[in-house]
Structure formats: C-alpha cells, structure tokens
Scaffold this motif. Structure first.
Motif, mmCIF file in Angstrom:
data_model
loop_
_atom_site.group_PDB
_atom_site.id
_atom_site.type_symbol
_atom_site.label_atom_id
_atom_site.label_comp_id
_atom_site.label_asym_id
_atom_site.label_seq_id
_atom_site.Cartn_x
_atom_site.Cartn_y
_atom_site.Cartn_z
ATOM 1 N N ASP A 1 0.682 -1.393 -0.021
ATOM 2 C CA ASP A 1 -0.065 -0.208 -0.086
ATOM 3 C C ASP A 1 0.803 1.428 0.095
ATOM 4 O O ASP A 1 0.702 2.251 -0.852
ATOM 5 C CB ASP A 1 -1.043 -0.076 1.122
ATOM 6 N N THR B 1 -5.911 1.638 3.441
ATOM 7 C CA THR B 1 -6.656 1.342 2.391
ATOM 8 C C THR B 1 -8.285 0.877 2.848
ATOM 9 O O THR B 1 -8.656 0.988 4.093
ATOM 10 C CB THR B 1 -6.382 -0.054 1.755
ATOM 11 N N LEU C 1 -4.053 -2.202 -5.164
ATOM 12 C CA LEU C 1 -2.742 -1.609 -4.846
ATOM 13 C C LEU C 1 -1.666 -2.627 -5.176
ATOM 14 O O LEU C 1 -0.633 -2.202 -5.667
ATOM 15 C CB LEU C 1 -2.604 -0.984 -3.608
#
Ligand SMILES: Nc1ncnc2c1ncn2[C@@H]1O[C@H](COP(=O)(O)OP(=O)(O)OP(=O)(O)O)[C@@H](O)[C@H]1O
Length: 342
Positions: free
Chosen positions: A39, A129, A177
């Motif tokens: 991420d 996220t 991602l």
C-alpha cells in the motif's frame, strides 16, 4: 521481497484514480509514511510520478523485529531511486510489555508528526486502504463503539498547527494496489506481524472470507463508516449549537433542564463537548452514557449530584445548573508501610 510480476490486470483505472486521489495533497509539501508494504509502496511510487510541490519519505523502525532495520533501508533505497529524501525514524526508549501495538502506533504517529513539522510538510500521508477501514470498523463493532467509533478512520485529521494527517487511499481495495505494484514490476515487502494472530486485527482478517460470504464486505463496512461519520458530524454540529444556548456565557455552567429536554444523542454530545472545553480528557462512550443516566434523574427530582469524571468535578445543583470544575486532587494515600496490608 515479492513482486516483479509484469503479467497483471490492467492497471490504468487504478493509476488514474491514484493520481486524482493524491493531486489535492501534492500541491503542498507532503511527508509520505512508507513501511514498504504494497500500500505505502504504491503511495510512494504514485506520488513520485505525479506533479508535486515537494515530497519526503519516512519509515519508522519500531525496534520490534530484527529485520525492521533492513526493511527500512530497502525503502530508503527505493526512495533514492525515485529521487526522494528518506529518513529512518527509530522508536527509542522503553517499550511496554503489554499493549505493544497501541504503543508502537502512538510512537509512530509522534515520530512522523515531529519529522513532518521539522521539514515543514503540510500533510502527512499514510496508505490506509479500504481493507484497513473495514478492519477498523469490525474492531470497533466488536468493542461496542457508537457512531463516532463506527465512523472508522477519517480521511483527514489535524495533527497539530499546520499539519494534517491524510489518508488518500481509503477508497482503494488493497488488491488493487498490489496489482498496481505488480503490474509495474515494483517490489514491496510483506510485514509478518500482519498475519500474527496474537493481534485482533490479524484474527479479524482471517474471518473476512466468512463475513464476506454473508455480505459483510469491505465495501459495505466502509460505507457504514461513511454514513456513521456523516451522521455523527451532523449530531456534533447540532450539539455545538445547543451548547451555545445551554451555556451562553461559559461552557462550565450548563442549563441542565434544557439539556434534559434534548434527544439523548444530542445531550450526550453536548455533555462531551462541554467536558472537553472544560479541560476533561477523552473517555469511553459507556462512561459518558452512565454519567448522563445519573444526571437526568437528579435533574428531574431537583436533587443535587456530584461526580468526578475525566478529571473534572461535575456538580448538579437543586436549581438544575450543571457546573464543571477541575476535580480536587485525590486524598493522599496512607504511609507506604500500610499499603497492601489487610
Ligand atoms: N513502520 C512504518 N513506517 C512508516 N509508515 C508506516 C509504518 N507502519 C505503518 N505505516 C503507515 O501506516 C499505514 C497503515 O499501516 P498499518 O495498516 O500497518 O498500520 P495500522 O497500525 O494498522 O494503522 P493505524 O496506524 O491507523 O493503526 C501504512 O500504509 C503506512 O502509510
């Protein structure tokens, strides 16, 4: 390290969304919090590739895993290839035996905020996220949180004068991602503590497929967070107005009878705001609910009540006025040799 797989899903939509999500922040100086996981690696590469007004990267070495230093150095090398300054921030000093994750988290934000202030960054960006948000909401549900807790992580939060913590990737599923990194051959690290089932977050992560099978997807949990945030913000605004009326001159002196006429959700927030403005610390919702549940009958009966709460003395008088004042210091304990006996 993993990654380097170039035969991945088409990355264009994620790339465009990443650029759009980051653009508002990159107009000012940003410090990127990068652990080296997929991420934050995506955050670093996407930010570096976009037009920006100045970027720096920092990795916190919590000193909890022997490999952490080498991992931070790996991030430093990646930042260097992108032409970004990088700093390793070490968590020095004693580490507590229990609650290590919470202590590490507090230390991480403190170190990152200090460094951001030092370099004059306007934003500290993390790469939380949609999946992180869903896990946060699940953890708060498990703790019995109210709307403020179920609102999960806010996209932005003030960290101090001139510094905002922003989470621009909150709407991005982690899988997107990971695919974005892999589609570009960008290497990233895996944090073994993410799978360590001593921690609640990891145990909840294991339950996710089961919950998703029942419709409790990350998207739905994140939507719940957004709705809870929207409604909680509205209630707080209403409570702020009500506090202005109930405590016209001074937030430490409230019209209790008017408080009692408010809907409970508003009354709780009025009390919470008044306590905060009077210098009381943060506290759990249950305790605030219990305090209100004691105050309301006292007001109805015209009875007096005195309670110590969040370091304040809360006094209800027979006329229905609620006064908040610093609590007197606790009475000193007896001589040490008498303690622990009997
Ligand atoms: N060691 C680290 N150094 C720098 N940034 C980090 C570090 N660990 C986490 N972060 C930042 O925080 C984000 C979230 O990481 P992670 O989900 O592991 O933290 P968390 O503890 O679950 O979240 P929170 O900090 O809100 O509790 C990462 O994407 C990264 O931006």
């Amino acid at each position: 390290m993993s990654g380097g797989d170039t035969a991945a899903r088409p990355a264009a939509p994620t790339a465009e969304r990443l650029e759009a999500a980051l653009a508002p922040y990159l107009r000012a100086g940003c410090l990127l919090a990068v652990s080296g996981g997929p991420d934050s690696t995506a955050l670093m590469h996407a930010a570096a590739a976009a037009p920006h007004a100045g970027l720096a990267v920092a990795t916190v070495d919590h000193g909890l895993r022997p490999e952490a230093r080498a991992e931070a150095e790996t991030v430093a090398r990646q930042a260097d290839t992108l032409g970004l300054p990088h700093r390793i921030l070490a968590w020095a000093g004693p580490h507590p035996r229990s609650g290590i994750q919470a202590a590490a988290r507090a230390a991480r934000y403190r170190l990152l905020a200090e460094h951001a202030a030092e370099i004059g960054a306007a934003f500290l960006l993390t790469a939380h996220t949609l999946d992180d948000q869903a896990e946060t909401v699940l953890m708060r549900l498990a703790r019995g949180s109210g709307p403020a807790g179920l609102a999960g992580m806010r996209p932005e939060r003030n960290l101090g004068p001139g510094l905002v913590l922003a989470r621009p990737l909150l709407a991005f599923p982690k899988a997107d991602l990971v695919a974005w990194c892999e589609g570009r051959g960008i290497a990233y690290l895996r944090d073994p503590s993410n799978a360590d089932e001593r921690f609640a977050r990891a145990r909840l992560r294991r339950l996710r497929p089961l919950l998703e099978g029942e419709g409790l997807t990350a998207e739905r949990l994140a939507r719940l967070a957004e709705r809870a945030a929207r409604d909680d913000d509205a209630l707080r605004e209403i409570a702020q107005d009500a506090l202005g009326r109930l405590a016209a001159e001074d937030a430490r002196r409230l019209d209790g009878r008017a408080l009692a006429r408010l809907p409970a959700a508003v009354a709780l927030r009025v009390l919470d705001l008044a306590l905060t403005q009077a210098g009381g610390g943060e506290g759990r919702l249950e305790r605030l609910e219990r305090l209100l549940a004691e105050i309301l009958p006292a007001l109805a009966a015209g009875a007096r009540l005195r309670r110590t709460f969040r370091g304040l003395l809360v006094a209800v008088d027979a006329g229905g006025t609620i006064r908040l004042a610093p609590a007197p210091p606790r009475r000193a304990a007896g001589p040490p040799e008498l303690l622990g006996k009997g």
